[in-house]
Design an enzyme around this catalytic site. Structure first.
Site, PDB file in Angstrom:
ATOM      1  N   GLU A  10     -47.032  99.020  82.972  1.00 49.77           N
ATOM      2  CA  GLU A  10     -47.631  98.705  81.459  1.00 49.77           C
ATOM      3  C   GLU A  10     -46.778  97.508  81.177  1.00 49.77           C
ATOM      4  O   GLU A  10     -46.434  97.583  80.347  1.00 49.77           O
ATOM      5  CB  GLU A  10     -48.480  99.905  81.014  1.00 49.77           C
ATOM      6  N   GLU A  69     -42.769  94.438  77.378  1.00 49.52           N
ATOM      7  CA  GLU A  69     -43.511  94.990  75.917  1.00 49.52           C
ATOM      8  C   GLU A  69     -42.479  93.268  75.170  1.00 49.52           C
ATOM      9  O   GLU A  69     -41.187  93.523  75.481  1.00 49.52           O
ATOM     10  CB  GLU A  69     -43.566  95.185  74.577  1.00 49.52           C
ATOM     11  N   ASP A  76     -53.372  89.574  74.245  1.00 50.87           N
ATOM     12  CA  ASP A  76     -53.929  88.658  72.989  1.00 50.87           C
ATOM     13  C   ASP A  76     -54.396  87.509  73.726  1.00 50.87           C
ATOM     14  O   ASP A  76     -53.780  86.830  74.690  1.00 50.87           O
ATOM     15  CB  ASP A  76     -52.413  88.643  72.535  1.00 50.87           C
ATOM     16  N   LYS A 131     -56.688  79.811  69.949  1.00 47.58           N
ATOM     17  CA  LYS A 131     -57.015  78.582  70.260  1.00 47.58           C
ATOM     18  C   LYS A 131     -56.427  77.686  70.877  1.00 47.58           C
ATOM     19  O   LYS A 131     -55.259  78.418  71.602  1.00 47.58           O
ATOM     20  CB  LYS A 131     -55.875  77.998  68.924  1.00 47.58           C
ATOM     21  N   ASP A 159     -61.304  92.906  74.509  1.00 45.98           N
ATOM     22  CA  ASP A 159     -62.770  93.171  73.709  1.00 45.98           C
ATOM     23  C   ASP A 159     -63.635  91.524  73.378  1.00 45.98           C
ATOM     24  O   ASP A 159     -64.181  91.968  72.939  1.00 45.98           O
ATOM     25  CB  ASP A 159     -62.135  93.707  72.020  1.00 45.98           C
TER      26      ASP A 159
END
Ligand SMILES: C[S@@+](CC[C@H](N)C(=O)[O-])C[C@H]1O[C@@H](n2cnc3c(N)ncnc32)[C@H](O)[C@@H]1O
Length: 229
Positions: free
Chosen positions: A43, A68, A118, A122, A154
């Site tokens: 992951e 991460e 993320d 921009k 999303d």
């Protein structure tokens, strides 16, 4: 005032360094507890980590590797993994792109999950988006022939970009074709971000891609499927 970080690990500390991952490879980080060949699930960007914790608790025979970029999240996750007494999880603070490129052999990973990465909306930050053609190409290379790449977002604009990059990768096949993705996947464990976005009424986009050369009638069962009972 922000709460102070707790640095102690209440049990076994399963964090590993990027240097070890580079030098020895991800699989070696699970030895001698697991002996090759063993199923490996990766992951990228586990965030608060609930998703990875639930996956790992459900499948003790599977090795789960979490990468991460935020070392604080890795620290907090290491505390959760120790508290849950999960011996099948290893954690590294670093970038998923580097892990895929340099620390994983070809055809060695059963599942790759990237949940709600993320979107960097921009234009000036577009290069920071993880879903770039070289990343997807490398993901296709490290997947086992019966492996699967699972991506959720999303963000509707990011979903279009993800679709463009994925559908442009010749080594991958879209499980949901001709649709680019699906909006509901009851078999999945919900991540904490997913719960937040659903509360806000956002539409979720789930992409599932498999290696192109595998006959499409090969049964595939994701470790991330929700409980079957
Ligand atoms: C929006 S959060 C989603 C967290 C979690 N996957 C979830 O769904 O609840 C995105 C996470 O990915 C991490 N991240 C961003 N870019 C990354 C990269 N290139 N490699 C590894 N982690 C990354 C961030 O630090 C953050 O924790």
């Amino acid at each position: 005032m922000s709460r102070s970080l707790k640095y102690d690990i209440p049990g076994v500390d399963w964090r590993r360094s990027m240097a070890d991952a580079y030098e020895f490879g991800i699989h070696s980080l699970f030895e001698p507890d697991y002996t090759a060949p063993f199923p490996l699930v990766v992951e990228i960007g586990f965030g608060r980590g609930e998703f990875l914790l639930e996956l790992a608790a459900k499948s003790p025979d599977v090795a789960f590797f979490g990468v991460e970029v935020s070392w604080k999240r890795v620290l907090k996750m290491a505390r959760k993994v120790a508290r849950a007494e999960l011996g099948n999880v290893r954690l590294v603070a670093g970038r998923g792109e580097a892990i895929l490129q340099d620390c994983l052999p070809e055809q060695s990973v059963q599942e790759i999950w990237v949940n709600f990465s993320d979107p960097w909306p921009k234009a000036a930050h577009a290069h920071r988006r993880i879903f770039q053609p070289p990343f997807i190409h490398r993901a296709a290379q490290v997947l086992e022939p019966a492996g699967v790449l699972k991506i959720a977002t999303d963000d509707p604009i990011y979903a279009v970009q993800i679709d463009e990059v994925l559908s442009g990768e010749p080594l991958l096949h879209n499980v949901h074709a001709p649709a680019p993705c699906i909006g509901e996947d009851p078999a999945r464990i919900e991540t904490s971000y997913e719960q937040d976005w659903r509360t806000e009424g956002r539409t979720i986009h789930f992409f599932d891609y498999v290696p192109q050369n595998v006959p499409q009638n090969v049964p595939r069962k994701a470790a991330g499927a929700a409980s079957e009972s």
